[in-house]
Scaffold this motif. Structure first.
Motif, PDB file in Angstrom:
ATOM      1  N   MET A   1      35.877  33.452  36.995  1.00 43.29           N
ATOM      2  CA  MET A   1      34.606  33.955  37.759  1.00 43.29           C
ATOM      3  C   MET A   1      34.548  35.571  36.711  1.00 43.29           C
ATOM      4  SD  MET A   1      34.595  33.042  41.986  1.00 43.29           S
ATOM      5  CE  MET A   1      33.186  34.393  42.362  1.00 43.29           C
ATOM      6  N   LYS A   2      33.376  35.999  35.894  1.00 46.55           N
ATOM      7  CA  LYS A   2      33.468  37.043  34.488  1.00 46.55           C
ATOM      8  C   LYS A   2      32.766  37.770  35.177  1.00 46.55           C
ATOM      9  CE  LYS A   2      33.167  37.664  30.096  1.00 46.55           C
ATOM     10  NZ  LYS A   2      32.864  36.832  28.681  1.00 46.55           N
ATOM     11  N   HIS A   3      31.428  37.412  35.677  1.00 46.44           N
ATOM     12  CA  HIS A   3      30.619  38.553  35.789  1.00 46.44           C
ATOM     13  C   HIS A   3      29.519  38.045  37.131  1.00 46.44           C
ATOM     14  CE1 HIS A   3      29.597  38.577  31.409  1.00 46.44           C
ATOM     15  NE2 HIS A   3      29.699  36.901  31.457  1.00 46.44           N
ATOM     16  N   PHE A   4      30.551  37.279  38.590  1.00 46.77           N
ATOM     17  CA  PHE A   4      30.111  37.716  39.550  1.00 46.77           C
ATOM     18  C   PHE A   4      31.087  37.614  40.472  1.00 46.77           C
ATOM     19  CE2 PHE A   4      26.628  35.249  37.368  1.00 46.77           C
ATOM     20  CZ  PHE A   4      25.560  36.020  38.440  1.00 46.77           C
ATOM     21  N   THR A   5      30.888  38.166  41.215  1.00 50.57           N
ATOM     22  CA  THR A   5      32.206  38.523  42.649  1.00 50.57           C
ATOM     23  C   THR A   5      32.504  37.921  43.943  1.00 50.57           C
ATOM     24  OG1 THR A   5      31.288  40.438  43.451  1.00 50.57           O
ATOM     25  CG2 THR A   5      32.783  40.644  41.799  1.00 50.57           C
ATOM     26  N   MET A   6      33.476  37.503  44.234  1.00 42.10           N
ATOM     27  CA  MET A   6      33.335  36.724  45.527  1.00 42.10           C
ATOM     28  C   MET A   6      32.495  37.766  46.321  1.00 42.10           C
ATOM     29  SD  MET A   6      34.178  33.740  46.897  1.00 42.10           S
ATOM     30  CE  MET A   6      35.403  32.926  45.827  1.00 42.10           C
ATOM     31  N   LEU A   9      28.577  37.326  45.943  1.00 41.03           N
ATOM     32  CA  LEU A   9      28.319  35.497  46.322  1.00 41.03           C
ATOM     33  C   LEU A   9      28.365  34.933  48.240  1.00 41.03           C
ATOM     34  CD1 LEU A   9      30.171  33.430  44.110  1.00 41.03           C
ATOM     35  CD2 LEU A   9      27.571  34.103  43.806  1.00 41.03           C
ATOM     36  N   LYS A  33      33.512  29.962  43.317  1.00 42.77           N
ATOM     37  CA  LYS A  33      33.940  30.176  42.065  1.00 42.77           C
ATOM     38  C   LYS A  33      33.970  29.089  41.081  1.00 42.77           C
ATOM     39  CE  LYS A  33      38.385  31.061  39.841  1.00 42.77           C
ATOM     40  NZ  LYS A  33      37.925  30.558  38.576  1.00 42.77           N
ATOM     41  N   ALA A  36      30.440  29.584  39.895  1.00 45.30           N
ATOM     42  CA  ALA A  36      30.170  30.563  38.832  1.00 45.30           C
ATOM     43  C   ALA A  36      30.881  30.291  37.562  1.00 45.30           C
ATOM     44  CB  ALA A  36      31.446  31.870  39.976  1.00 45.30           C
ATOM     45  N   ASP A  37      31.728  29.081  37.721  1.00 48.09           N
ATOM     46  CA  ASP A  37      32.518  29.317  36.804  1.00 48.09           C
ATOM     47  C   ASP A  37      31.918  28.259  36.002  1.00 48.09           C
ATOM     48  OD1 ASP A  37      34.578  30.666  36.713  1.00 48.09           O
ATOM     49  OD2 ASP A  37      35.932  28.826  37.652  1.00 48.09           O
ATOM     50  N   ASP A  41      27.899  32.057  35.731  1.00 43.11           N
ATOM     51  CA  ASP A  41      28.947  32.729  33.923  1.00 43.11           C
ATOM     52  C   ASP A  41      28.082  32.232  33.520  1.00 43.11           C
ATOM     53  OD1 ASP A  41      30.405  34.696  36.170  1.00 43.11           O
ATOM     54  OD2 ASP A  41      31.919  33.849  35.478  1.00 43.11           O
TER      55      ASP A  41
END
Length: 132
Positions: A1-6, A9, A33, A36-37, A41
């Protein structure tokens, strides 16, 4: 997860307003995750601008409150409703996902008011494209 956080989300003003704790269990957090991955992302890296998550994970009580389908992938942590801020930009996101990224469902919601995208980390992604 580079550009989004838990946190983003799982964020929900509706949950906050109604005192609902919208914290995903371990399995659902893992699904978020993976979403996002594998989708969010890479989409953000291609797009080069912020993408807002309108709705990601929804615990069952929150999902019922917002009128979500009982089988919604949001409750599994497999889906997010996203927007880049305009119908035109949302259409760009939609088309890029459709042509370049793995997904289970990709839905044009209300003439690109937002884009629903889901991803299954078990690999059983249908590549289903819908318009609602």
């Amino acid at each position: 997860m580079k550009h989004f956080t838990m946190g983003e989300l799982c964020a929900s003003t509706t949950a906050d307003t109604h005192g609902i704790k919208n914290t995903p269990p371990l399995q659902e957090a893992g699904n978020l995750k993976a979403l996002a991955d594998n989708v969010l992302d890479p989409l953000r890296e291609w797009y080069g601008n912020p993408i807002h998550v309108n709705s990601g994970y929804r615990c069952p009580p929150l999902n019922r409150l917002v009128g979500g389908a009982p089988t919604s992938q949001h409750t599994k942590g497999e889906a997010a409703d996203i927007t880049a801020g305009s119908k035109e930009e949302n259409r760009r996101l939609f088309e890029h996902i459709r042509r370049n990224l793995p997904f289970d469902q990709l839905i044009d919601e209300k003439d690109f008011a937002w884009v629903h995208v889901s991803f299954r980390r078990d690999g059983n992604n249908r590549g289903q494209v819908l318009k609602l």
